[in-house]
Write a protein that holds these residues in place. Structure first.
Motif, short mmCIF file in Angstrom:
data_model
loop_
_atom_site.label_atom_id
_atom_site.label_comp_id
_atom_site.label_asym_id
_atom_site.label_seq_id
_atom_site.Cartn_x
_atom_site.Cartn_y
_atom_site.Cartn_z
N ILE A 124 -8.33 10.38 -13.83
CA ILE A 124 -9.11 8.88 -14.47
C ILE A 124 -8.39 7.87 -14.14
O ILE A 124 -7.45 7.81 -13.48
N VAL A 179 -17.82 7.09 -20.77
CA VAL A 179 -17.24 7.92 -21.86
C VAL A 179 -18.66 8.04 -22.53
O VAL A 179 -19.91 9.29 -23.06
N LEU A 189 -14.88 13.04 -20.54
CA LEU A 189 -13.51 13.26 -20.04
C LEU A 189 -12.42 14.39 -19.83
O LEU A 189 -11.73 14.69 -18.40
N LYS A 190 -13.83 15.70 -19.98
CA LYS A 190 -12.95 16.99 -19.43
C LYS A 190 -13.25 16.95 -17.98
O LYS A 190 -12.65 18.37 -17.16
N GLY A 192 -16.47 17.51 -14.80
CA GLY A 192 -17.10 18.78 -14.08
C GLY A 192 -18.65 18.53 -14.38
O GLY A 192 -19.43 18.59 -13.79
N LYS A 193 -18.87 17.00 -16.18
CA LYS A 193 -19.80 17.40 -16.16
C LYS A 193 -20.31 15.35 -16.14
O LYS A 193 -19.27 14.52 -16.92
#
Ligand SMILES: Nc1ncnc2c1ncn2[C@@H]1O[C@H](COP(=O)(O)OP(=O)(O)OP(=O)(O)O)[C@@H](O)[C@H]1O
Ligand SMILES: Nc1ncnc2c1ncn2[C@@H]1O[C@H](COP(=O)(O)OP(=O)(O)OP(=O)(O)O)[C@@H](O)[C@H]1O
Ligand SMILES: [Mg+2]
Ligand SMILES: [Mg+2]
Lengths: 320, 326, 289, 500
Positions: free
Chosen positions: B72, B266, B272-273, B275-276
């Motif tokens: 972030i 978002v 926020l995790k 990869g996607k």
């Protein structure tokens, strides 16, 4: 606990706690300056000035240790501040204050529902919640500052007890309660377990959802308490008092050595982290450092402390 | 309908709502506004929306990569402040094209510096990066203030030609604003980069699982440098679009851009995790945020209620999106 | 020895305040003051901390330009108790609170709003449709200008009709511009005039009008800073209600000197605002900020 | 069994079934445990032992069947409820909060009962002393060794005044001394009338102190019998259900010259590790959990920072600073933790397979999808990965198929040296055999394999040579074909007197 572990725990605090050496550096450095830093008035004033952020940090620490975080405190702060004044037009002071704090508890409850029960990302959902609440505060006040006309109300945040500002006393009381809560109660220890390893805590029969949820509720309540105290200190409620508060407080907690990953840290650490910020402000003003350099210095200190902390952890990980 | 079928239908309706929530929300907003205020659909307003898209989308596109990579960046506000005041002052000194280049390079350099600070400390989690970039933002803002002495620079202060910046700010090609074309250009570029290059893939893998990616021989450190550099660069572009649009640059011009950028990413559905996610999703996220103020302005909603409505819709969107992924 | 004085600004990233700070440093010596400046960085909490910090540093005089004239009162009371001379700068306390300050040197923001209204009425004696774009929602100057403009001595009772009013989240030019763009969509050619609370915001309003091809909109701003001056001169902006910060600083310093010398001074000292318009603007030199 | 009355039984499990996506872990399992006995459960990996225990303790919910514990029928239970009912469990995977102290972990969630910190530590001390564990209760769990953790787990289970204690492979990482202590504890508990379910792969232990033993295989109970009435061979036959020869393919035959030489790995944990790996060889590393096997291969692969060691490939020094260097030098690693270190779970099968070989399907940094698809499909076919398409997220695949994806990832770039850390963890017998064949093929094609496995038979049967590791030191080198198992195990347990 045997003595060796106790002394090693002390050593651990000194090495992990990057805010403490920084505070010591400032304290020692100020010995060599001709300022009014070392006057009882200033030292108390410094504590008094840091008090609101300190109180906020205690609640936030709970959520961070439980593996979450709370960025809605800025919003709760302003709404509860406004409510505690606004409600005084329809009810006596203490019930108004009570309602303001209940409001914070309710927001905390909703946060807890969203984060713990619905498993949303604490960071982003509380950020959105804070934004929403700022709008609520603007709506409540029509974006005007709302001064209080009740001298009793103002005295809560500006009065003294035995020569010590009320706010400092309240902060110390909160500190003791929260430190006790985290260290000496089932609830506090369960929070550490949950932040340390959620699944293990669950398998061990801890009611993880209820406990973590409660952390958010407490954080909301604490933020509301701080909000009412701030309003009393400034004798005014307004929507613009909380803009950067959430990030500064969460940052102070992390600078103090509470891990954002959860499970590590504590109330004393958070207190040190925010005191370091408060002292830095005070010292910079004492030394008459000009505004832009103050900003530069503060940013650098934040980066430096977190950098050192990460670096120490990396060294520990890689120790060969 | 049998009760089972009924719940099944309900479920699939809910499922549809969840997967296309953002589109549904945008559609509802658009239809509602168009009914109450038909001028919403006017050409003038379309141009407005295109222009208002300008700065935020640039920043959000860059932020998308950082978030896909599992990190972030709170420093974009500071980068915007710094790039804006430096670039505008350099037009006078260097002329406009060199100033433009220096401005974008400065943004990229600030981003790269973020990644160096993060990597050198060994901070490999989002939370650590969060607070470090928060500090860096303060540092960049301070430099912006020191550089400009707190004063605002205006286009008319500049004797040299600033036609390029004027075009970026207010120019049109046919009915389409130049800033929108710039956005389309970067969107295409970054989308190709994200979807079709090995580095784009490495970034996604890094965000998906750093440890696994590293053990598979992927250069995660390089990916981290790349995402922050892109983010800084795009913040620089955003700064340029922003000050060109308003024809002045103050050292506090970037305030709140970080929050809005992260929220648009978002809300767009990039998690926020890490990869996607995708830059295309970010476009819908920004669209929602821009349309929200545009529509609410047109509907005559007070600015305070707008903040409440914005916050409520964001919380709702994030919550629903989260449920979808759970 | 020189008398220690502090100047506390609400936000030094704001150019008018940065300029005032510079002027205090420059002119302070003339009146026998050693001035230090402090910046609340736009944060009301910090603002009251700085005041108490100044008490600890044993300043004799404190000049204050607060974010929030209500919230600063408790801190000012402490300063008063500690025996400091308190001068409000570019603002004033209200009502009973005024007893806590020794003097105020300010251009009157309510008056600024009224002046803007009068200019508007002068331009459109037969009435007109206008929009108003406020500064930072909740900021004291924004509230006063809004109240002055719409109040009794403002457009109230005139034929001016405010189509719409919206305040910004910050004193940010791009926000003023976006609001103006949306107003243009909504009201189009109906808009004959705009009152925007600050000249830098007017810069954005002008851009929006230009981009939409709207000419002859009567734009009034407040501040009379470089932006306002240039915009008025070029004809993009019709009027700027100019504040004279140098005079304001000078007055503050001389008042403080008088108070220290035991003289009785007037509490509220208005620094007149001047009106920049097409005809008058060339009489003034380019402002320094 | 028919003579037993109900009240004799502490727990009675009837027809319990449990399915996971793609796996029927338990199929109508019935077991009775009598009060005051030690009930052993054996069975090969994946037989469903741990799953059954987790159902008993309330971590998982059963799909069907009945459980009667201490006369009460248990339908829907939680971890907390079953503890309060008197059922404690030592999970197979360590179950401690690493950021908290040993003392607090023993009484996790029971701070109040222990009357605060002082009480917690005092009682924990008492308890740990009673099982002969000397670790300071103030130490953080992250700082203690795996075997100490195991002892803390045991203490934790004992701390509940339980009627039944389930121990799921408690001995897998205990030293001999600690094991003796554990046996003593078990005898003590039994004499107090407490029942124990004891799961282990070490048959000696079963015969030493279990009264009854249940054999499980593939989610079924094969048989339950008094230990005194079975022979070791009987039990093994029941466990495996077929002849041993079928379980492993013959070892690769041709072993050539030195392919890789490792010299002097030293880390905080490892002491002077040096060995050679030969062409066409499968080299097994044997040791207890935490012995340092994983650390050795991670150091070689450049995944951990280790200083001063040398890796020679084909006689030449190779500079391996990170996994990328290792990959380029011709090494491949299947990490021990599939989910954390191996896979990007939300990504497709295809991108998980292709992630190590990006330069093979890209040009000028651009991905060429058709080539990538080709790689994915080739490996899926070659390894017969069971998946509807290469586009599905790998998280939807069964464990074995997930593992195959990682194998495929490395097969694609055909490393000379293949390091496999627990390659068959959680993999069913059929898939295991396929992986064994693969290993053999890699070796026979001139490659070499370093194999780490916690399943001793697997290492012994697959390897041409094994190295034993004890507490970070190499303690022996053996030819598993000719050396008795006991000798190898003794060396891996660091027993003096046995050395290469
Ligand atoms: N959470 C889960 N999700 C999906 N499958 C699972 C899960 N847990 C276990 N399984 C599967 O269920 C089967 C039984 O696993 P279990 O852990 O009970 O075996 P076990 O007998 O304890 O083996 P071991 O001796 O290796 O401990 C295995 O095929 C395993 O892969
Ligand atoms: N003394 C210890 N303290 C903490 N954690 C340990 C310790 N020993 C091992 N571990 C953990 O167990 C993991 C495997 O350990 P290691 O690589 O040392 O041994 P190993 O022989 O490969 O064991 P395994 O059979 O579990 O693969 C490590 O990643 C580490 O997290
Ligand atoms: Mg098991
Ligand atoms: Mg291992």
């Amino acid at each position: 606990m045997d003595r060796t572990t106790r002394s090693s725990a002390l050593f651990g605090i000194l090495t992990r706690q990057k805010a403490l050496p920084f505070i010591i550096i400032m304290l020692v450095g100020m010995l060599f300056t001709k300022t009014g830093f070392y006057t009882p008035y200033n030292l108390l004033d410094m504590l008094n000035s840091s008090s609101i952020l300190l109180i906020l940090s205690f609640g936030v620490t709970l959520t961070i240790i439980a593996g979450g975080c709370d960025l809605s405190i800025g919003g709760i702060l302003v709404v509860s501040g406004v409510l505690s004044i606004k409600l005084q037009s329809v009810m006596p002071m203490w019930p108004a204050i009570f309602c303001a704090i209940v409001f914070g508890v309710v927001v905390g409850f909703v946060n807890g529902f969203l984060v713990v029960h619905q498993r949303t990302e604490a960071f982003i959902i509380t950020l959105g919640m804070g934004l929403l609440l700022t709008g609520v505060a603007q709506q409540l006040t029509d974006a005007h500052p709302l001064p209080s006309s009740n001298p009793d109300f103002m005295m809560i945040g500006n009065g003294y007890l035995l020569g010590v500002p009320n706010l400092v006393i309240i902060t110390i009381v909160c500190f003791i309660i929260f430190a006790w809560l985290m260290r000496y109660t089932q609830f506090g220890r369960n929070l550490y377990a949950i932040g340390g390893d959620y699944e293990v805590a669950r398998y061990s029969g801890i009611n993880v959802i209820r406990t973590k949820w409660l952390a958010f509720v407490i954080s909301g309540g604490t933020a509301a308490l701080a909000g009412f105290l701030l309003s009393s200190k400034l004798n005014t409620g307004s929507a613009i008092y909380g803009d950067l508060t959430a990030l500064v407080v969460n940052c102070g907690v992390v600078v103090g050595g509470t891990s954002f990953a959860g499970g590590i840290g504590g109330i004393p650490q958070s207190a040190l982290g925010l005191l370091a910020f408060g002292m830095l402000d005070n010292v910079m003003n004492m030394l008459n450092i000009t505004s832009y350099y103050q900003i530069l210095l503060k940013g650098t200190v934040i980066v430096a402390i977190i950098w050192l902390d990460c670096f120490a952890q990396k060294r520990k990980r890689e120790l060969v | 309908m049998s009760p089972a079928e009924k719940t099944g239908a309900l479920k699939s309706a809910a499922g549809f709502l969840r997967s296309y929530l953002l589109i549904v929300l945008i559609a509802v907003l658009v239809v509602l506004t168009a009914i109450v205020e038909p001028k919403f659909l006017s050409g003038q307003n379309m141009i407005n929306i295109m222009r208002q898209f300008g700065p935020l989308i640039m920043v959000a596109l860059g932020m998308t990569f950082v978030i896909i990579g599992g990190f972030i960046d709170l420093s974009v506000a500071g980068i915007i402040n710094l790039v804006a005041v430096v670039t505008i002052s350099l037009i006078q000194v260097l002329g406009q094209v060199p100033a433009l280049i220096v401005g974008m390079a400065l943004g990229a350099a600030c981003g790269a510096l973020n990644s160096v600070v993060i990597l050198s400390s060994g901070a490999l989690t989002q939370a650590e990066a969060l607070f470090m970039t928060f500090g860096m933002s303060t540092v960049y803002s301070a430099f912006a203030l020191l550089y400009s002495h707190g004063s605002t620079m205006h286009f008319w202060d500049i004797d040299k030609s600033k036609s390029v910046f004027e075009a970026i700010g207010a120019g049109k090609v046919g009915p389409v604003s130049v800033s929108f074309l710039i956005f389309l250009f970067f969107l295409a570029l970054l989308w190709i980069f994200q979807a079709n290059t090995t580095e784009g893939r490495s970034i996604r893998l890094t965000g998906g699982n750093k440890t696994a990616a590293e053990l598979a021989g992927i250069r995660i450190r390089r990916s981290i440098v790349v995402i922050y550099t892109i983010c800084g660069f795009m913040a620089g572009v955003g700064a340029i679009v922003l000050f060109s649009r308003i024809t002045t640059a103050a050292p506090v011009i970037g305030a709140n851009f970080e929050t809005n950028a992260i929220l648009s990413v978002v809300v767009g559905g990039t998690t926020l995790k890490g990869g996607k996610g995708s830059v295309l999703r970010t476009v819908t996220g920004v669209l929602l945020i821009i349309l929200m103020s545009n529509c609410l302005n047109l509907l005559g909603v007070s600015s305070y209620l707008q903040v409440v409505a914005k916050g409520a819709i964001l919380v709702f969107a994030i919550w629903l999106d989260n449920r979808k992924q759970a | 020895a020189k008398v220690k004085a502090a100047f506390v600004v609400s936000n030094q990233a704001n150019e008018s305040q940065a300029f005032s700070a510079k002027e205090f440093l420059r002119l302070g010596a003339k009146y026998g003051f050693e001035v230090s400046t402090f910046d609340a960085k736009g944060d009301t909490q910090v603002e009251s901390q700085i005041v108490t910090n100044c008490i600890a540093q044993k300043f004799k005089v404190i000049f204050l330009n607060p974010n929030d004239i209500h919230a600063i009162v408790p801190a000012i009371m402490k300063a008063k108790q500690a025996g400091l001379v308190v001068g409000m700068f570019s603002s004033d306390l209200v009502g009973a609170d005024q007893k806590y300050r020794d003097f105020a040197s300010s251009s009157d923001d309510v008056l600024g709003g009224q002046l803007a209204a009068q200019q508007m009425i002068k331009q459109f004696p037969n009435g007109a449709k206008i929009v108003e774009i406020g500064g930072q929602a909740g900021h004291n100057a924004q509230l006063s200008r809004h109240d002055g403009f719409n109040g009794d001595k403002g457009i109230k009772g005139s034929k001016i009709q405010v189509l719409d009013f919206k305040a910004c989240q910050q004193w940010a030019t791009d926000q003023a511009q976006a609001i103006m763009e949306d107003f243009i969509v909504k009201y189009g050619k109906d808009i004959q005039g705009v009152f925007v609370h600050w000249d830098n915001g007017a810069t954005g309003v002008i851009q929006a009008a230009k981009a939409a091809g709207l000419k002859n909109i009567f734009i009034i701003g407040v501040d009379g800073n470089k932006a306002g001056y240039v915009q008025v001169k070029s004809g993009d902006q019709a009027v700027s209600i100019a504040q004279d910060f140098t005079a304001m600083v000078d007055k503050s310093l001389s008042l403080a000197k008088d108070v220290l010398a035991g003289k009785k001074v007037q509490g509220y000292n208005v620094i007149p605002q001047v009106i920049y318009d097409k005809t008058t603007v060339s009489k003034y030199s380019t402002p320094e900020w | 069994m028919s003579v037993m009355s109900e009240s004799d039984l502490i727990i009675s499990i009837r027809d319990v079934s449990k399915s996971f996506p793609g796996v029927k872990a338990l199929d109508k399992v019935s077991i009775d445990v009598r009060r005051g006995t030690v009930h052993g459960i054996v069975g090969e990996n994946g037989a469903g032992k741990s799953t059954l225990m987790k159902i008993l303790s309330g971590v998982y919910q059963k799909d069907s069947g009945t459980i009667v514990f201490d006369g009460q029928t248990i339908e829907h239970t939680t971890a907390l409820e079953s503890m309060h009912r008197g059922l404690a469990i030592i999970y197979q995977e360590l179950n401690l909060v690493s950021t908290m102290s040993v003392g607090e972990n023993v009484f996790l969630g029971r701070f109040k009962e222990m009357k605060g910190m002082r009480g917690t530590h005092a009682k924990a001390r008492e308890l740990l002393d009673s099982i002969g564990c000397k670790v300071s209760t103030g130490k953080l769990v992250s700082e203690i060794s795996v075997s100490t953790k195991q002892m803390v787990e045991i203490a934790k289970a004992l701390s509940f005044k339980s009627k039944l204690i389930i121990m799921d492979e408690p001995s897998s990482s205990l030293t001999a001394e600690e094991m003796a202590q554990l046996v003593k504890i078990i005898h003590q508990l039994r004499s107090q009338g407490i029942s124990i379910i004891y799961i282990s792969h070490k048959l000696d232990e079963i015969f030493e102190f279990c009264d009854t033993v249940t054999v499980m295989r593939d989610g079924h109970v094969i048989d339950t019998m008094p230990t005194s009435e079975v022979t070791r061979n009987d039990m093994i036959t029941k466990m495996v259900g077929r002849t041993i020869e079928n379980e492993y393919p013959p070892r690769p035959a041709k072993v050539g010259g030195t392919l890789m030489e490792v010299r002097g790995i030293n880390t905080r944990k490892l002491k002077d590790i040096s060995f050679k790996l030969r062409e066409g060889e499968i080299l097994g590393l044997v040791g207890l959990v935490g012995a340092g096997r994983t650390e050795i291969v991670r150091a070689i692969f450049g995944a951990d920072k280790a200083k001063g060691h040398e890796v020679l490939l084909g006689g030449k020094k190779a500079l391996i600073r990170n996994p990328r260097d290792a990959k380029r030098a011709g090494l491949g690693l299947i990490p021990e933790d599939r989910k954390l270190q191996g896979l990007v779970l939300t990504f497709s099968v295809e991108s998980n397979i292709s992630m190590a070989s990006m330069d093979r399907f890209s040009r000028f940094g651009f991905i060429r999808r058709s080539l990538e698809r080709g790689i994915g499909e080739r490996q899926v076919k070659a390894l017969s990965v069971k998946t509807p398409s290469v586009k599905v997220p790998v998280v939807n695949l069964s464990g074995g198929n997930q593992q195959k994806c990682i194998v495929g990832r490395w097969l694609e770039i055909a490393p000379k040296i293949f390091i496999m850390d627990e390659p068959t963890k959680g993999i069913d017998v059929g898939a295991k055999y396929e992986i064994y064949l693969l290993m053999k093929r890699i070796a026979e094609d001139g490659g070499a394999i370093i194999l780490i496995s916690s399943e001793l038979p697997e290492v012994l049967n697959m390897s041409n040579r094994v190295l034993t590791i004890f507490e970070g030191r190499l303690t022996g080198e053996f030819d598993p074909a000719t050396t008795p198992v006991d000798t190898i195990m003794a060396s891996a347990l660091g027993m003096p007197g046995v050395s290469a």
